[in-house]
Design an enzyme around this catalytic site. Structure first.
Site, PDB file in Angstrom:
ATOM      1  N   SER A  85      -6.407  23.517 -30.277  1.00  0.00           N
ATOM      2  CA  SER A  85      -6.617  24.384 -31.439  1.00  0.00           C
ATOM      3  C   SER A  85      -8.095  24.443 -31.807  1.00  0.00           C
ATOM      4  O   SER A  85      -8.643  25.519 -32.060  1.00  0.00           O
ATOM      5  CB  SER A  85      -5.796  23.836 -32.611  1.00  0.00           C
ATOM      6  OG  SER A  85      -6.183  24.442 -33.808  1.00  0.00           O
ATOM      7  N   GLU A 138       0.686  18.462 -34.577  1.00  0.00           N
ATOM      8  CA  GLU A 138       0.165  17.875 -35.826  1.00  0.00           C
ATOM      9  C   GLU A 138       0.902  18.460 -37.035  1.00  0.00           C
ATOM     10  O   GLU A 138       1.307  17.731 -37.947  1.00  0.00           O
ATOM     11  CB  GLU A 138      -1.339  18.167 -35.948  1.00  0.00           C
ATOM     12  CG  GLU A 138      -1.912  17.691 -37.282  1.00  0.00           C
ATOM     13  CD  GLU A 138      -3.290  18.277 -37.580  1.00  0.00           C
ATOM     14  OE1 GLU A 138      -4.128  18.351 -36.671  1.00  0.00           O
ATOM     15  OE2 GLU A 138      -3.522  18.664 -38.735  1.00  0.00           O
ATOM     16  N   HIS A 153       2.371  23.634 -33.697  1.00  0.00           N
ATOM     17  CA  HIS A 153       1.428  22.586 -33.273  1.00  0.00           C
ATOM     18  C   HIS A 153       2.001  21.213 -33.632  1.00  0.00           C
ATOM     19  O   HIS A 153       2.532  21.027 -34.736  1.00  0.00           O
ATOM     20  CB  HIS A 153       0.078  22.800 -33.979  1.00  0.00           C
ATOM     21  CG  HIS A 153      -1.015  21.978 -33.389  1.00  0.00           C
ATOM     22  ND1 HIS A 153      -1.150  20.630 -33.652  1.00  0.00           N
ATOM     23  CD2 HIS A 153      -2.023  22.292 -32.536  1.00  0.00           C
ATOM     24  CE1 HIS A 153      -2.193  20.167 -32.982  1.00  0.00           C
ATOM     25  NE2 HIS A 153      -2.742  21.160 -32.304  1.00  0.00           N
TER      26      HIS A 153
END
Ligand code: SF4
Length: 274
Positions: free
Chosen positions: A215, A122, A120
């Site tokens: 997510s 992030e 991901h």
């Protein structure tokens, strides 16, 4: 059949802020999609000329660049600064927080464990702030080489599930000498998860509206499925299937943090027609 929306759902503070910045900076470029919702990205492109570029190397020196809510890796940010790009930072403060924790706790010699998806954006950004050993895990079974004398810092991807985070925290507390736990799951995620948990216990069917790559949308669906087996995730009203609603009395609706209200309204209107 009736419809009922979750108490808390949809756009969070970080996404609202990022969209406002994009609307205020016409013709800017975002590094990767600003949020996980293609329809909103398309709207920003058409109405405000906001472009998406995934290759940092392709960004020209005098352009305006919006850093998306997930943030970007530390070196990418450094490269943009070195090239005198006009940086508009829409990194959500809930994402900046784990970045800073990793930086500081690494300096203090803590090994970092991040509960999250390693692919991901992030998480990739947060990992880039660790200067000590770091592991990204989704399950406690994935944690490797923990010794009883280890000094560990545990954080979470902002959109992860609270109960799973607690499982990992408990495991570390039982097995390590020193554990520092920072709850970096953001409030918006927590509130949306708690709200869908309550709604799914009274509804016959739950519709989660959100991007397939999001997510926090996936977490909402997983929680809904625990309490209501007829739970479905859709990106927009076109994915609704009439037969899902046959014999149902109450349809609960929730939405991921990147889902604009106009898409949720479209979905609810079609369900009401059913
Ligand atoms: S879901 Fe949370 S961390 Fe992500 S942008 Fe929204 S407020 Fe920020």
């Amino acid at each position: 059949m009736q419809t009922k929306r979750a108490n808390k759902y949809g756009f969070c503070f970080g996404v609202k802020r990022a969209i406002k910045l994009a609307e205020q900076n016409k013709n800017a470029t975002t590094i990767g999609p600003l949020i996980h919702n293609q329809k909103e990205i398309d709207r920003l492109k058409v109405d405000f000329g906001v472009n998406v570029e995934t290759n940092i190397g392709a960004i020209e020196g005098d352009s305006s660049v919006i850093i998306r809510t997930h943030g970007i890796p530390k070196n990418d940010l450094k490269e943009l600064k070195n090239r005198n790009v006009n940086i508009i930072d829409a990194t959500c403060p809930f994402v900046t927080k784990p970045q800073k924790i990793c930086e500081e706790m690494s300096k203090e010699g803590y090994e970092i464990i991040i509960f999250g998806d390693e692919n991901h954006p992030e998480v990739k950004g947060v990992v880039s702030y660790c200067t000590s050993p770091c592991q990204v895990v989704l399950e406690k079974e994935q944690i490797k080489n923990i010794h009883t004398h280890s000094k560990i810092t545990l954080i979470s991807q902002t959109t992860k599930n609270v109960s799973k985070f607690l499982e990992i925290a408990n495991y570390l507390i039982e097995n390590c000498y020193e554990v520092r736990i920072f709850n970096t799951i953001c409030n918006a995620t927590f509130e949306n998860q708690e709200s869908v948990k309550i709604l799914a216990q009274e509804a016959d069917i739950i519709i989660v509206v959100g991007g397939k790559q999001s997510s926090n949308t996936k977490q909402l669906l997983n929680i809904a499925l625990q309490y209501c087996k007829d739970s479905y995730c859709i990106e927009d009203e076109k994915e609704l299937q009439k037969e899902w609603f046959s014999g149902k009395k109450l349809c609960g609706i929730t939405a991921g943090a990147s889902t604009p209200n106009w898409i949720i309204d479209n979905v609810e209107n079609i369900i009401k027609e059913f």
